[in-house]
Design an enzyme around this catalytic site. Structure first.
Site, PDB file in Angstrom:
ATOM      1  N   THR A  23      16.432  67.008 -60.615  1.00 15.60           N
ATOM      2  CA  THR A  23      16.992  65.694 -60.903  1.00 15.60           C
ATOM      3  C   THR A  23      15.914  64.870 -61.591  1.00 15.60           C
ATOM      4  O   THR A  23      14.765  65.308 -61.694  1.00 15.60           O
ATOM      5  CB  THR A  23      17.482  65.012 -59.599  1.00 15.60           C
ATOM      6  OG1 THR A  23      18.026  63.730 -59.905  1.00 15.60           O
ATOM      7  CG2 THR A  23      16.363  64.845 -58.585  1.00 15.60           C
ATOM      8  N   THR A  24      16.266  63.680 -62.079  1.00 22.82           N
ATOM      9  CA  THR A  24      15.295  62.840 -62.769  1.00 22.82           C
ATOM     10  C   THR A  24      14.093  62.581 -61.857  1.00 22.82           C
ATOM     11  O   THR A  24      14.265  62.274 -60.685  1.00 22.82           O
ATOM     12  CB  THR A  24      15.966  61.497 -63.158  1.00 22.82           C
ATOM     13  OG1 THR A  24      17.252  61.781 -63.705  1.00 22.82           O
ATOM     14  CG2 THR A  24      15.139  60.749 -64.177  1.00 22.82           C
TER      15      THR A  24
ATOM     16  N   HIS B  57      25.533  61.237 -66.234  1.00 25.91           N
ATOM     17  CA  HIS B  57      24.323  61.630 -66.963  1.00 25.91           C
ATOM     18  C   HIS B  57      24.670  62.869 -67.791  1.00 25.91           C
ATOM     19  O   HIS B  57      24.885  63.946 -67.234  1.00 25.91           O
ATOM     20  CB  HIS B  57      23.200  61.945 -65.958  1.00 25.91           C
ATOM     21  CG  HIS B  57      21.881  62.251 -66.602  1.00 25.91           C
ATOM     22  ND1 HIS B  57      20.707  62.337 -65.892  1.00 25.91           N
ATOM     23  CD2 HIS B  57      21.527  62.498 -67.897  1.00 25.91           C
ATOM     24  CE1 HIS B  57      19.703  62.607 -66.708  1.00 25.91           C
ATOM     25  NE2 HIS B  57      20.169  62.723 -67.928  1.00 25.91           N
TER      26      HIS B  57
ATOM     27  N   HIS C 239      27.824  65.088 -59.749  1.00 28.75           N
ATOM     28  CA  HIS C 239      27.948  66.258 -58.869  1.00 28.75           C
ATOM     29  C   HIS C 239      29.392  66.636 -58.548  1.00 28.75           C
ATOM     30  O   HIS C 239      29.641  67.673 -57.946  1.00 28.75           O
ATOM     31  CB  HIS C 239      27.063  66.085 -57.639  1.00 28.75           C
ATOM     32  CG  HIS C 239      25.615  66.029 -58.061  1.00 28.75           C
ATOM     33  ND1 HIS C 239      25.011  67.073 -58.728  1.00 28.75           N
ATOM     34  CD2 HIS C 239      24.699  65.032 -58.019  1.00 28.75           C
ATOM     35  CE1 HIS C 239      23.770  66.727 -59.036  1.00 28.75           C
ATOM     36  NE2 HIS C 239      23.553  65.493 -58.621  1.00 28.75           N
TER      37      HIS C 239
ATOM     38  N   GLU D 202      16.430  49.424 -64.611  1.00 28.60           N
ATOM     39  CA  GLU D 202      16.856  50.099 -63.381  1.00 28.60           C
ATOM     40  C   GLU D 202      15.594  50.608 -62.696  1.00 28.60           C
ATOM     41  O   GLU D 202      14.893  51.480 -63.218  1.00 28.60           O
ATOM     42  CB  GLU D 202      17.807  51.266 -63.658  1.00 28.60           C
ATOM     43  CG  GLU D 202      18.195  51.962 -62.340  1.00 28.60           C
ATOM     44  CD  GLU D 202      19.271  53.022 -62.474  1.00 28.60           C
ATOM     45  OE1 GLU D 202      20.060  52.982 -63.439  1.00 28.60           O
ATOM     46  OE2 GLU D 202      19.321  53.897 -61.585  1.00 28.60           O
TER      47      GLU D 202
ATOM     48  N   ARG E 157      24.347  70.785 -67.711  1.00 29.32           N
ATOM     49  CA  ARG E 157      24.513  71.531 -66.462  1.00 29.32           C
ATOM     50  C   ARG E 157      25.643  70.989 -65.587  1.00 29.32           C
ATOM     51  O   ARG E 157      26.178  71.703 -64.771  1.00 29.32           O
ATOM     52  CB  ARG E 157      23.210  71.567 -65.668  1.00 29.32           C
ATOM     53  CG  ARG E 157      22.834  70.221 -65.099  1.00 29.32           C
ATOM     54  CD  ARG E 157      21.671  70.329 -64.156  1.00 29.32           C
ATOM     55  NE  ARG E 157      20.435  70.505 -64.884  1.00 29.32           N
ATOM     56  CZ  ARG E 157      19.245  70.102 -64.418  1.00 29.32           C
ATOM     57  NH1 ARG E 157      19.168  69.532 -63.231  1.00 29.32           N
ATOM     58  NH2 ARG E 157      18.160  70.259 -65.116  1.00 29.32           N
TER      59      ARG E 157
ATOM     60  N   HIS F 262      18.421  55.991 -57.346  1.00 30.88           N
ATOM     61  CA  HIS F 262      17.849  57.333 -57.138  1.00 30.88           C
ATOM     62  C   HIS F 262      17.479  57.536 -55.675  1.00 30.88           C
ATOM     63  O   HIS F 262      16.602  56.840 -55.150  1.00 30.88           O
ATOM     64  CB  HIS F 262      16.619  57.618 -58.003  1.00 30.88           C
ATOM     65  CG  HIS F 262      16.521  59.091 -58.301  1.00 30.88           C
ATOM     66  ND1 HIS F 262      16.281  60.016 -57.322  1.00 30.88           N
ATOM     67  CD2 HIS F 262      16.709  59.792 -59.434  1.00 30.88           C
ATOM     68  CE1 HIS F 262      16.295  61.223 -57.850  1.00 30.88           C
ATOM     69  NE2 HIS F 262      16.568  61.122 -59.130  1.00 30.88           N
TER      70      HIS F 262
ATOM     71  N   GLU G 247      23.916  57.650 -68.496  1.00 34.68           N
ATOM     72  CA  GLU G 247      22.469  57.925 -68.421  1.00 34.68           C
ATOM     73  C   GLU G 247      22.164  58.981 -69.462  1.00 34.68           C
ATOM     74  O   GLU G 247      22.866  59.994 -69.547  1.00 34.68           O
ATOM     75  CB  GLU G 247      22.108  58.464 -67.031  1.00 34.68           C
ATOM     76  CG  GLU G 247      22.275  57.446 -65.928  1.00 34.68           C
ATOM     77  CD  GLU G 247      22.063  58.060 -64.553  1.00 34.68           C
ATOM     78  OE1 GLU G 247      22.215  57.322 -63.573  1.00 34.68           O
ATOM     79  OE2 GLU G 247      21.770  59.275 -64.464  1.00 34.68           O
TER      80      GLU G 247
ATOM     81  N   ARG H 276      32.588  77.024 -60.825  1.00 34.67           N
ATOM     82  CA  ARG H 276      33.637  78.005 -61.095  1.00 34.67           C
ATOM     83  C   ARG H 276      34.116  77.969 -62.540  1.00 34.67           C
ATOM     84  O   ARG H 276      34.966  78.759 -62.928  1.00 34.67           O
ATOM     85  CB  ARG H 276      34.836  77.750 -60.177  1.00 34.67           C
ATOM     86  CG  ARG H 276      34.590  78.109 -58.734  1.00 34.67           C
ATOM     87  CD  ARG H 276      34.474  79.606 -58.519  1.00 34.67           C
ATOM     88  NE  ARG H 276      35.722  80.295 -58.721  1.00 34.67           N
ATOM     89  CZ  ARG H 276      36.572  80.594 -57.746  1.00 34.67           C
ATOM     90  NH1 ARG H 276      36.288  80.291 -56.503  1.00 34.67           N
ATOM     91  NH2 ARG H 276      37.688  81.234 -57.990  1.00 34.67           N
TER      92      ARG H 276
ATOM     93  N   ARG I 123      23.374  65.504 -69.609  1.00 36.82           N
ATOM     94  CA  ARG I 123      22.071  66.155 -69.804  1.00 36.82           C
ATOM     95  C   ARG I 123      22.094  67.046 -71.046  1.00 36.82           C
ATOM     96  O   ARG I 123      23.129  67.579 -71.421  1.00 36.82           O
ATOM     97  CB  ARG I 123      21.722  67.011 -68.582  1.00 36.82           C
ATOM     98  CG  ARG I 123      21.196  66.210 -67.422  1.00 36.82           C
ATOM     99  CD  ARG I 123      20.711  67.126 -66.304  1.00 36.82           C
ATOM    100  NE  ARG I 123      19.938  66.358 -65.356  1.00 36.82           N
ATOM    101  CZ  ARG I 123      18.618  66.202 -65.417  1.00 36.82           C
ATOM    102  NH1 ARG I 123      17.915  66.783 -66.356  1.00 36.82           N
ATOM    103  NH2 ARG I 123      18.001  65.478 -64.519  1.00 36.82           N
TER     104      ARG I 123
ATOM    105  N   ASN J  92      27.749  57.468 -59.434  1.00 37.44           N
ATOM    106  CA  ASN J  92      27.416  58.576 -60.316  1.00 37.44           C
ATOM    107  C   ASN J  92      28.236  59.808 -59.913  1.00 37.44           C
ATOM    108  O   ASN J  92      28.160  60.262 -58.766  1.00 37.44           O
ATOM    109  CB  ASN J  92      25.904  58.843 -60.202  1.00 37.44           C
ATOM    110  CG  ASN J  92      25.462  59.965 -61.109  1.00 37.44           C
ATOM    111  OD1 ASN J  92      26.071  61.026 -61.136  1.00 37.44           O
ATOM    112  ND2 ASN J  92      24.389  59.759 -61.846  1.00 37.44           N
TER     113      ASN J  92
ATOM    114  N   GLY K  43      24.672  58.359 -56.498  1.00 35.80           N
ATOM    115  CA  GLY K  43      25.517  59.526 -56.729  1.00 35.80           C
ATOM    116  C   GLY K  43      25.549  60.519 -55.600  1.00 35.80           C
ATOM    117  O   GLY K  43      26.553  60.680 -54.900  1.00 35.80           O
ATOM    118  N   PHE K  44      24.430  61.181 -55.403  1.00 36.92           N
ATOM    119  CA  PHE K  44      24.403  62.359 -54.534  1.00 36.92           C
ATOM    120  C   PHE K  44      24.900  62.077 -53.116  1.00 36.92           C
ATOM    121  O   PHE K  44      25.695  62.838 -52.559  1.00 36.92           O
ATOM    122  CB  PHE K  44      22.977  62.927 -54.506  1.00 36.92           C
ATOM    123  CG  PHE K  44      22.918  64.316 -53.948  1.00 36.92           C
ATOM    124  CD1 PHE K  44      23.412  65.386 -54.669  1.00 36.92           C
ATOM    125  CD2 PHE K  44      22.389  64.553 -52.686  1.00 36.92           C
ATOM    126  CE1 PHE K  44      23.376  66.677 -54.148  1.00 36.92           C
ATOM    127  CE2 PHE K  44      22.344  65.831 -52.169  1.00 36.92           C
ATOM    128  CZ  PHE K  44      22.836  66.899 -52.900  1.00 36.92           C
TER     129      PHE K  44
END
Ligand code: PXP
Length: 239
Positions: free
Chosen positions: A102-103, A45, A12, A153, A51, A193, A72, A20, A47, A9, A215-216
């Protein structure tokens, strides 16, 4: 060797760019690194509040890079329209709250949802594989199956939060049992997640696991060792 696929993912990467409002770090470049370092698909994702990932990220990655794309998205008409236009290889329907960081968990599937069933059919008819983000609860899994989803998932958020605590074994067992049901229903099994370099191995070893979406932790580690190394290390851990 078992092949558990890795979906990376890149939301980020876009979060950093949005800080920026410039062009870098570029999601297309990130997608190329993901594919060339062992990632099996790129996950984004889109959103409603845009964001991090923007419509343009999705379009450019689809257009400029060869590889599987997993989108997503909230189960709303706006996202359905985008998915049918951009044609990701697969989508995961997720709940989305306006101010959540987050979700927060799986889709609530306790009531009849003809709208969802219709959306799943439309996406499937367009050749897009449909996954439902679900808590490891039999009722949600069966409901997703009855609505025609191809894949579940499993939400690993609660398991990840229980890491190192008394509840860890119980949360893992819930995922294992849920995985068993998903396979019994002949669906594809994904999970994601909060997975990181410490907790990922036990989830990857769940019988029948097809793919982990992470992802993160990968993007965070990528800041220090480079995205290529961070993806390759994660891929090694899940085999
Ligand atoms: N799977 C789903 C359905 C998600 O919503 C997210 C977060 O965007 C992830 C996986 C990845 O979670 P994390 O960034 O904590 O690895």
């Amino acid at each position: 060797m078992r092949h558990v696929k890795l979906g990376v993912n890149i939301d980020h990467i876009a979060t950093l760019r949005q800080a920026r409002g410039e062009k870098n770090p570029d999601t297309v470049e990130a997608a190329r690194v993901v594919y060339s370092s062992g990632g099996d698909m790129v996950v984004m994702h889109l959103r409603q509040d845009r964001r991090h990932i923007q419509d343009d990220d999705l379009e450019r990655v689809r257009h400029d890079v060869k590889g599987l794309i997993h989108l997503e998205m909230a189960a709303i008409p706006e996202m359905e329209k985008i998915a049918l236009r951009v044609r990701p290889d697969s989508v995961c329907l997720v709940p989305e709250g306006p101010r959540e960081l987050t979700t927060q968990g799986g889709m609530k599937l306790d009531a009849k949802r003809p709208d969802l069933e219709k959306m799943i059919k439309k996406l499937s008819d367009a050749g897009i594989e449909v996954s439902i983000f679900a808590d490891p609860e039999p009722q949600a899994i069966r409901a997703a199956h009855n609505m025609g989803a191809d894949c579940i998932e499993l939400c690993t958020k609660t398991f990840a939060e229980s890491w190192g605590k008394k509840l860890q074994a119980k949360e893992l067992e819930k995922l294992q049992l849920a995985g068993f049901l998903v396979k019994e229903l002949k669906m594809e099994l994904h999970a994601g997640h909060g997975l990181d370099y410490y907790n990922v191995a036990s989830v990857a070893r769940i019988e029948g696991m097809d793919c982990l979406n992470i992802g993160f932790s990968i993007v965070s580690r990528g800041l220090f060792v480079g995205l290529k190394t961070a993806v390759a290390e994660m891929k090694r851990l899940i085999q």
